[in-house]
Design an enzyme around this catalytic site. Structure first.
Site, PDB file in Angstrom:
ATOM      1  N   GLU A 151       0.870  -1.167   0.000  1.00  0.00           N
ATOM      2  CA  GLU A 151       0.000   0.000   0.000  1.00  0.00           C
ATOM      3  C   GLU A 151       0.910   1.222   0.000  1.00  0.00           C
ATOM      4  OE1 GLU A 151      -2.420  -3.234   1.264  1.00  0.00           O
ATOM      5  OE2 GLU A 151      -0.750  -2.444   2.416  1.00  0.00           O
ATOM      6  N   TYR A 204       7.749   2.137  -7.606  1.00  0.00           N
ATOM      7  CA  TYR A 204       7.080   0.839  -7.591  1.00  0.00           C
ATOM      8  C   TYR A 204       6.691   0.408  -8.996  1.00  0.00           C
ATOM      9  CZ  TYR A 204       6.820   1.696  -2.557  1.00  0.00           C
ATOM     10  OH  TYR A 204       7.125   1.960  -1.267  1.00  0.00           O
TER      11      TYR A 204
END
Length: 162
Positions: A108, A120
């Site tokens: 998250e 990411y």
């Protein structure tokens, strides 16, 4: 700079960094880190420079050992050391661990944290959805992201013929 496994004595420094990085929400305390370091299915690593811990990250094994999944539990870099490759050094190792087990990796990340989201994505994470009010007490939303194992992704392909 060098990468190493974190130990109980690192908990205070990790908590200090958490306070700097996540003060608007509920940063982990020294005691939280100490408890996390003791969990048998968690692994924490850090980056040290000149004797100072400047980055930390943790992953947790989820699911059954024969069909594992991993979750990035936390990751952070001292603000004075950001943009120097420390996050990438930790991510390289986290992804390597997940790939060794042929396991997907979940995380998250706060909506609006574009530098982290871009990193990411560069590691192959895909957006799954939004968790509303994930971070407390601020109520900030989080993107849920997943990275399939590179090994799994490549195993579906047949080798090219010359």
């Amino acid at each position: 700079m060098y990468l190493r496994e974190l130990v109980r004595e690192d908990a205070a420094r990790c908590a200090e960094l958490e306070e700097q990085l996540f003060s608007g929400d509920t940063p982990w305390s020294k005691e939280n880190f100490e408890l996390e370091f003791q969990q048998p299915y968690n692994f924490y690593l850090g980056v040290e420079e000149d004797g100072l811990l400047v980055g930390y990250a943790g992953i947790g094994l989820r699911g059954h050992v024969d069909d594992p999944e991993f979750e990035i539990l936390t990751i952070g870099t001292d603000p004075k050391y950001q943009r120097r490759g420390i996050g990438r050094m930790m991510m390289d190792n986290i992804c390597y661990i997940a790939d060794l087990k042929k396991a997907p990796l979940f995380l998250e990340v706060r909506v609006g944290n574009e530098p982290a989201i871009e990193m990411y994505k560069a590691y192959g994470f895909k957006h799954l959805g939004i968790r509303r009010n994930y971070y407390q007490p601020s109520g900030a939303d989080a993107h849920t992201m997943k990275r399939d194992s590179v090994t799994d992704t490549n195993s579906d392909k047949t080798p090219e013929q010359p």
